[in-house]
Enzyme design. Sequence first.
Site, PDB file in Angstrom:
ATOM      1  N   CYS A 112       1.930  -2.086  -5.217  1.00 46.84           N
ATOM      2  CA  CYS A 112       1.703  -2.533  -3.621  1.00 46.84           C
ATOM      3  C   CYS A 112       3.110  -2.059  -2.655  1.00 46.84           C
ATOM      4  O   CYS A 112       3.736  -2.843  -2.268  1.00 46.84           O
ATOM      5  CB  CYS A 112       1.499  -4.006  -3.374  1.00 46.84           C
ATOM      6  N   ALA A 114       3.577   0.158  -0.021  1.00 49.31           N
ATOM      7  CA  ALA A 114       3.991   0.393   1.531  1.00 49.31           C
ATOM      8  C   ALA A 114       4.897  -0.534   2.052  1.00 49.31           C
ATOM      9  O   ALA A 114       4.717  -1.665   1.557  1.00 49.31           O
ATOM     10  CB  ALA A 114       2.987   0.621   2.561  1.00 49.31           C
ATOM     11  N   PRO A 115       5.954  -0.336   2.875  1.00 47.95           N
ATOM     12  CA  PRO A 115       6.037   1.050   3.539  1.00 47.95           C
ATOM     13  C   PRO A 115       6.882   2.212   2.718  1.00 47.95           C
ATOM     14  O   PRO A 115       7.190   3.201   3.098  1.00 47.95           O
ATOM     15  CB  PRO A 115       6.899   0.828   4.659  1.00 47.95           C
ATOM     16  N   GLY A 116       7.425   1.643   1.542  1.00 48.44           N
ATOM     17  CA  GLY A 116       8.205   2.581   0.791  1.00 48.44           C
ATOM     18  C   GLY A 116       9.443   2.267   0.580  1.00 48.44           C
ATOM     19  O   GLY A 116      10.164   3.115  -0.350  1.00 48.44           O
ATOM     20  N   GLY A 117      10.164   1.361   1.022  1.00 45.13           N
ATOM     21  CA  GLY A 117      11.483   1.062   0.621  1.00 45.13           C
ATOM     22  C   GLY A 117      11.909   0.875  -0.879  1.00 45.13           C
ATOM     23  O   GLY A 117      12.791   1.639  -1.498  1.00 45.13           O
ATOM     24  N   LYS A 118      11.033  -0.091  -1.568  1.00 43.69           N
ATOM     25  CA  LYS A 118      11.214  -0.257  -2.895  1.00 43.69           C
ATOM     26  C   LYS A 118      10.742   0.927  -3.829  1.00 43.69           C
ATOM     27  O   LYS A 118      11.463   1.393  -4.778  1.00 43.69           O
ATOM     28  CB  LYS A 118      10.388  -1.532  -3.343  1.00 43.69           C
ATOM     29  N   ASP A 181       4.931  -6.102  -5.701  1.00 45.85           N
ATOM     30  CA  ASP A 181       5.760  -6.524  -4.456  1.00 45.85           C
ATOM     31  C   ASP A 181       4.460  -7.306  -3.742  1.00 45.85           C
ATOM     32  O   ASP A 181       3.862  -6.320  -2.809  1.00 45.85           O
ATOM     33  CB  ASP A 181       6.580  -5.876  -3.713  1.00 45.85           C
ATOM     34  N   CYS A 234       7.755 -11.908  -0.275  1.00 41.65           N
ATOM     35  CA  CYS A 234       8.793 -12.318   0.845  1.00 41.65           C
ATOM     36  C   CYS A 234       8.127 -13.593   1.566  1.00 41.65           C
ATOM     37  O   CYS A 234       8.041 -13.904   2.689  1.00 41.65           O
ATOM     38  CB  CYS A 234       8.623 -11.238   1.880  1.00 41.65           C
TER      39      CYS A 234
END
Length: 461
Positions: A112, A114-118, A181, A234
């Site tokens: 899951c 987006a947005p791509g940080g992990k 996530d 989160c």
Amino acid sequence: MREDMYMLPQGFKEKLKGLLGDGYPDFENALSAPPVRGVRINRIKASGDIDVNGATLLPLSYVRDGYILDGGDGIGASPEHHAGMIYVQDPGAMATVSALDVKEGWWVLDACAAPGGKSSQLAEKIGPHGFLLSNEYVPKRAKILVGNLERLGVTNTVVTSLDTSELAHLFCEAFDLVLCDAPCSGEGMFRKSDEAKDLWSEENVALCAKRQSEILENLASLVSCGGYLLYSTCTYSPEENEMVIDAFLSKHEEFSIQPVKDELAKVTADGIVPDGSIRDELAMSRRFYPHKSPGEGQFMALLKKSEKDRKKQTILYKEADLSLSKSETATVIAFLKDTMEEIPSGRLIRQGDYVSLVTHPCPIPPRSVFMPGVLLGEIKKGVFHPHHHFFSAYGHLMKRKINLQKGDERVTKYLRGEEIDARGATSPGVLAVCYEGVALGGGKCVGEKIKNHYPKGLRNN
């Protein structure tokens, strides 16, 4: 106290008072303070220290190259951001991938993404010889994911937009790590998001928990024997966190909860053991609270799959014929030989109108692929036109470059899409436009000018 604190849903406040007890006033006081900003240096592209608009970078103890940002207004328009040298990311969100030592060469699924940080954290950790499948179910968000990974110069990743049930039909025990996530009620984002507060309800929490359990069930078969399943949200709700994990472990005895790295454990709170649960080990899951560590709310639980009956990692599909014609291949190779000092190893494929370089061993999934590798460009009337991803990922390998330094007015002009003068360019032709040695994008040197190839949608106003 900030006025919007009084707008917190009453049911949420009562729940957190029950969870935190004497710690609730500190939690509420933390939510009354302005949100902190976090930033991570992207070592795929950047080396050394970074100066971002004169900001002070306060290092995080649990994330390599992770910082709290003090100052640095307008960071999203900075050349460091455009060049993919940094990624703006909440400290709590950064924490999840720090739960374990991700090894170079691993196969990883970010389910899951987006947005791509992990995903970008994972791509850096597994290195160029690893493989990352970065999946986002919502197509609009998958496009945002692609844009971020292109900017960050990621090369070892496929981006898909598939339901997790479809992923389970494509792969069997293929991944050393699966990150989930999960979509959630977003309680941890209340300080930043009025929408999350407005949409909150006990009914929505229950709906999210049901969906999270379904996603985890789909992902279980994708984890290799001896591999890891990392679950995060989160939100603070036990119904979406520990209770989801408790129910999952009841169905899957092959998984067990594991402790996270000490650096992360020190800045987080123990997980909650729900009433009626027999799993005291749920306390090894972690809760990231804003009154314990600067950042927004986050939950994470690290699970490991037993090595018993280890099976061969299996891909359950065959790649369609994506090969180029001989003339197309010749056109692309001629362009690469003309522009690059060395051509990265891999295979060329066609997807729609575009040509990509695939540097990983995974066959391209049969549908809903938004990025199969490094997007090189497209062929129009026999001429190859390079894509921004090509410059971002491989600009440092190009024969022709222009390297702009901090303070050079041409940096501002380039990021606005304007032509810039070519002083310092090595020779005429297609080149990489670099900032402090890191590729910003591309251009073409013609005479004393460089024609701007920076994508319109990325330009500063």
